[in-house]
Design a protein around this motif. Structure first.
Motif: not given
Length: 248
Positions: A84-111
């Motif tokens: 599953x391709x979750x977050x690409x280097x191109x996704x850093x162009x999105x807003x800080x809030x959206x990027x933070x949300x995605x990365x936080x969701x990934x971390x929470x999902x793993x834990x």
């Protein structure tokens, strides 16, 4: 080219078959050809939310929940590898809030899902760059790889902070350094040299631990329930944008 047996497995799955004497359904079975390695590009979550007048972050939250349903479906069908391709280097162009949300969701999902992975026998692997990711997320990704290393029912590869051009540039840099250090003869640099590096670093359409992905889907291109072209696919509801391929 690999053989059909390398890329597909015949699986017997439960079906519902009607009988002429009873309006109820009787369980039956059918043999279907299931791809061994399925790859999914998560795309369209933000548009799915916008269509429902919800914030884009709501779409990412909904899409994250669908991921585990997809893992369960892959297990039930006998898929061996799910990427599953979750977050690409191109996704850093999105807003800080959206990027933070995605990365936080990934971390929470793993834990939150570690025990679920272990119980189901799912080995989790990570492909992508650590550079730029929060330290806590990198730690969670590396921890889940180690914790599930002994699982063997399904290899689930998460591509987080991946990017084709970025990884090719990294590979070129490594080759240049090895030539400079005298470890590699420039006259012997060829396709196999690049392939050896990319199988260690590039998110695996061809994965070093399994066959090439023989069924791939960019979810926003597949309608309201975007799924790979396989029998009894998992529902991917929120991971749907109903948008043309390539549309951001």
């Amino acid at each position: 080219m690999g053989t059909s047996q390398e890329y597909f497995a015949d699986q017997s799955v439960a079906t519902q078959q009607s009988t002429p004497t009873d309006d109820k359904t009787a369980p039956g079975s059918a043999t279907i050809r299931v791809p061994r390695h399925v790859a999914l590009v998560m795309d369209g979550n933000g548009r799915w939310a916008a269509q429902r007048n919800r914030p884009r972050t709501h779409g990412h939250m909904a899409g994250q929940e669908i991921v585990f349903e997809t893992i369960d479906a892959a297990l039930s069908l006998g898929v061996s590898y799910l990427t599953v391709y979750v977050f690409s280097t191109e996704n850093w162009r999105r807003t800080e809030k959206e990027v933070t949300t995605i990365l936080t969701l990934v971390e929470d999902f793993l834990r939150e899902r570690e025990q679920d992975f272990l119980t189901r026998g799912v080995r989790v692997r990570w492909r992508g760059r650590a550079q730029g990711l929060p330290d806590s997320l990198v730690s969670a990704l590396r921890h889940i790889e180690e914790a599930t290393a002994g699982c063997d029912r399904l290899v689930y590869t998460m591509c987080v902070n991946h990017g084709g051009l970025a990884e090719i540039a990294d590979a070129a840099r490594e080759i240049s350094q090895r030539v400079h250090d005298g470890e590699l003869d420039p006259d012997r640099v060829g396709e196999s040299t690049l392939a050896d590096i990319l199988t260690r670093t590039l998110p695996p359409w061809t994965c070093s631990s399994g066959p090439a992905a023989n069924s791939a889907c960019r979810t926003s291109c597949c309608g309201t329930t975007p799924t790979p072209n396989w029998s009894s696919p998992p529902p991917c509801g929120p991971t749907s944008g109903n948008a043309p391929c390539g549309k951001p």
